[in-house]
Design a protein around this motif. Structure first.
Motif, PDB file in Angstrom:
ATOM      1  N   UNK A  44      30.542   5.688 -40.153  1.00  0.00           N
ATOM      2  CA  UNK A  44      31.547   4.781 -40.216  1.00  0.00           C
ATOM      3  C   UNK A  44      31.467   3.675 -41.177  1.00  0.00           C
ATOM      4  N   UNK A  45      30.235   3.418 -41.822  1.00  0.00           N
ATOM      5  CA  UNK A  45      30.351   2.300 -42.717  1.00  0.00           C
ATOM      6  C   UNK A  45      29.350   2.965 -43.792  1.00  0.00           C
ATOM      7  N   UNK A  46      29.651   2.654 -44.904  1.00  0.00           N
ATOM      8  CA  UNK A  46      28.734   3.038 -46.108  1.00  0.00           C
ATOM      9  C   UNK A  46      27.616   1.778 -46.215  1.00  0.00           C
TER      10      UNK A  46
ATOM     11  N   UNK B  52      27.170   2.076 -36.659  1.00  0.00           N
ATOM     12  CA  UNK B  52      28.230   2.366 -37.461  1.00  0.00           C
ATOM     13  C   UNK B  52      27.793   3.154 -38.762  1.00  0.00           C
TER      14      UNK B  52
ATOM     15  N   UNK C  21      35.524   4.341 -43.811  1.00  0.00           N
ATOM     16  CA  UNK C  21      34.144   3.464 -44.541  1.00  0.00           C
ATOM     17  C   UNK C  21      34.150   2.091 -44.486  1.00  0.00           C
ATOM     18  N   UNK C  22      35.175   1.413 -43.800  1.00  0.00           N
ATOM     19  CA  UNK C  22      35.294   0.190 -43.510  1.00  0.00           C
ATOM     20  C   UNK C  22      34.653   0.005 -42.075  1.00  0.00           C
ATOM     21  N   UNK C  23      34.090   0.865 -41.367  1.00  0.00           N
ATOM     22  CA  UNK C  23      33.694   0.749 -40.250  1.00  0.00           C
ATOM     23  C   UNK C  23      34.436   0.971 -38.945  1.00  0.00           C
ATOM     24  N   UNK C  24      35.645   1.859 -39.458  1.00  0.00           N
ATOM     25  CA  UNK C  24      36.664   2.399 -38.644  1.00  0.00           C
ATOM     26  C   UNK C  24      37.014   1.498 -37.371  1.00  0.00           C
TER      27      UNK C  24
END
Lengths: 222, 292
Positions: free
Chosen positions: B52-54, B47, A219-222
């Motif tokens: 990969x990002x919310x 992303x 969730x933090x941008x992997x």
């Protein structure tokens, strides 16, 4: 899919796993030769007295090896995923994140248990060669907290690597540091045996924390 | 049907607003290029699209599913090229094929080896020992062999020389010629996109302009003139961009020739040898977005 993930983990871990196995075998041989020399140079009664009455742990040399094994395997497994944020490749695979991560963890834990299991067998065989069966069996509960410490170190290292936020990383490192230190407290045979059935349950929240860290990692941008 | 839909997307990073109410869609079967200067959030958008990002707010749909909750079935239909051509460097070429073939049901090993063996490297060659261009070829082989419906390429041209970039374009053209295949691509080599895309999205300071390539190149113009007097122009409603090299001045605008001449006259500028000039997509990009 499962075979692919296991293949990937094996390719990352195989040389480190081989090094851990060699280290365990080497230390077991050293313990074997040291006890053998003591038996020859001192009276066997004296060595037995130390082992049985004074509870001198003759295999202290291997005490911290499971810890280093756990740390090394976790680093070898997850550093390549963290560097360059390569874990994004695995996170895009057509399988659930948690399922993928569970397979990775099972692969790492299986290799950890094989390497440390060899150490346990080596110590057991060595003690059986020089001492009564009871002494050899006493090594199992004595070594169990060390193995548990290594397993928690493996999970703790994984969590710390996956965790993106520095403050949380430091906190989690401290928590796992305290848990691992606790498992190395005490001397003699089976020091933590009464608490062991409870301490084993620490693995459950530790494993769940890995999934939570992976979720945050994604969730933090992997 | 749209392959990608973005509705009212908002995103912030360290308190800075990256997007505010961003809306666009990418039609299935189209080739859409996302253009923007460095730091405008192109990779952030990719992303978000890949989960990969919310996003802080808003909704992104990729192949009909919410981007931050893509099912494995939908992920298997998306070929994703990560910025920097991410690959498992500890694997050899053969191990890479073995790994990915077990992950994708429609995997085609012939496509993978057909692309990778152009480099004439043994299958035992380790990805970590490859040049950036060679690694990009392995990654291209991986995403093409998946037979995806949607390709998302995040700056595929990064670190590639002209030869490898041309190879990418050849493969992407071949892919796009199949029915229903969609490509969403970002690249800092704007010239390459001119040969590839049919739709463009310009991303600038959190706002977008979405347009067809032909429509844009037909309506946006470059004008050149000479002037001995140094003057400073600021972009306004008519003049979108301005470049001055020595005595030669280039203006970029959606306005026609007469309107722009009238606008210059109103600004007190008397241009010499004023004429429309041929313009590449890179010229247009600079003219619309500015250099910095």
């Amino acid at each position: 899919m499962y075979r692919s993930i296991i293949l990937k983990e094996w390719l990352k871990l195989r040389w480190f796993f081989a090094a851990c196995v060699l280290a365990h075998l080497a230390l077991c041989l050293r313990i074997f030769f040291v006890i053998g020399r003591q038996m020859r140079e001192e009276h066997a009664e004296m060595v037995w007295y130390q082992a049985i009455h004074i509870h001198t742990v003759m295999y202290q040399d291997i005490r911290f090896l499971p810890l280093f094994t756990g740390l090394l395997l976790a680093a070898a497994q997850f550093m390549p995923e963290i560097l360059g944020r390569r874990m994004r490749i695995a996170l895009h695979l057509p399988t659930g994140r948690d399922r993928m991560l569970l397979l990775c963890l099972l692969a790492g834990i299986a290799l950890y248990l094989i390497a440390t299991g060899l150490g346990v067998v080596g110590v057991f065989v060595t003690l059986r060669r020089f001492f009564p069966l009871e002494v050899a069996f006493s090594a199992l509960p004595t070594m169990a907290p060390w193995l548990l410490a290594g397993l928690l170190a493996y999970l703790g290292m994984t969590i710390v690597l996956l965790e993106g936020e520095t403050r949380r990383r430091v906190f989690l490192a401290l928590v796992f540091g305290v848990l691992v230190t606790m498992l190395f407290h005490g001397n003699g045979y089976g020091w933590l045996t009464p608490a062991l059935p409870y301490l084993v349950w620490l693995v459950v929240p530790a494993m769940l924390s890995v999934f939570e860290s992976a979720r945050r990692f994604q969730q933090r941008g992997a | 049907m749209n392959a990608i839909e973005v509705h009212n997307l908002c995103h912030r990073y360290n308190g800075r607003t990256i997007y505010q109410d961003l809306n666009f869609s990418v039609r299935q079967g189209s080739i859409c290029g996302l253009l923007g200067k460095n730091g405008q959030g192109k990779t952030t958008l990719v992303n978000i699209l890949m989960g990969f990002l919310g996003p802080a707010d808003g909704r992104c749909l990729v192949l009909g599913e919410n981007s931050h909750d893509l099912s494995p079935a939908v992920r298997s239909r998306i070929g994703l090229l990560h910025e920097g051509h991410l690959a498992y460097e500890f694997m050899t070429i053969a191990q890479t094929e073995q790994f990915f073939s077990g992950c994708y049901p429609d995997w085609n090993a012939d496509i993978f080896y057909g692309l990778v063996e152009k480099m004439k490297l043994p299958r035992s060659h380790k990805v970590g020992n490859m040049s950036c261009g060679q690694r990009s070829q392995v990654v291209l082989g991986v995403i093409m062999a998946q037979n995806p419906d949607l390709l998302i390429l995040d700056d595929y041209s990064m670190g590639l020389d002209a030869g490898y970039r041309r190879l990418f374009l050849d493969v992407l053209h071949e892919f796009a010629s199949q029915d229903g295949k969609t490509i969403f691509v970002t690249s800092h080599i704007v010239q390459d996109l001119e040969q590839l895309v049919d739709t463009m999205i310009f991303l600038d300071k959190g706002e977008i302009l979405q347009t067809g390539l032909e429509e844009f190149m037909g309506s946006f113009h470059k004008y050149v003139f000479h002037d001995d007097n140094r003057f400073s122009l600021e972009p306004d409603e008519v003049i979108k961009g301005f470049e001055q090299r020595g005595r030669q001045v280039a203006l970029y605008s959606f306005a026609g020739e007469e309107q722009i001449q009238g606008h210059l006259a109103a600004l007190g500028i008397r241009p010499h040898n004023f004429h429309p000039a041929a313009m590449t997509l890179e010229d247009a990009f600079i003219g619309l977005m500015g250099k910095y």
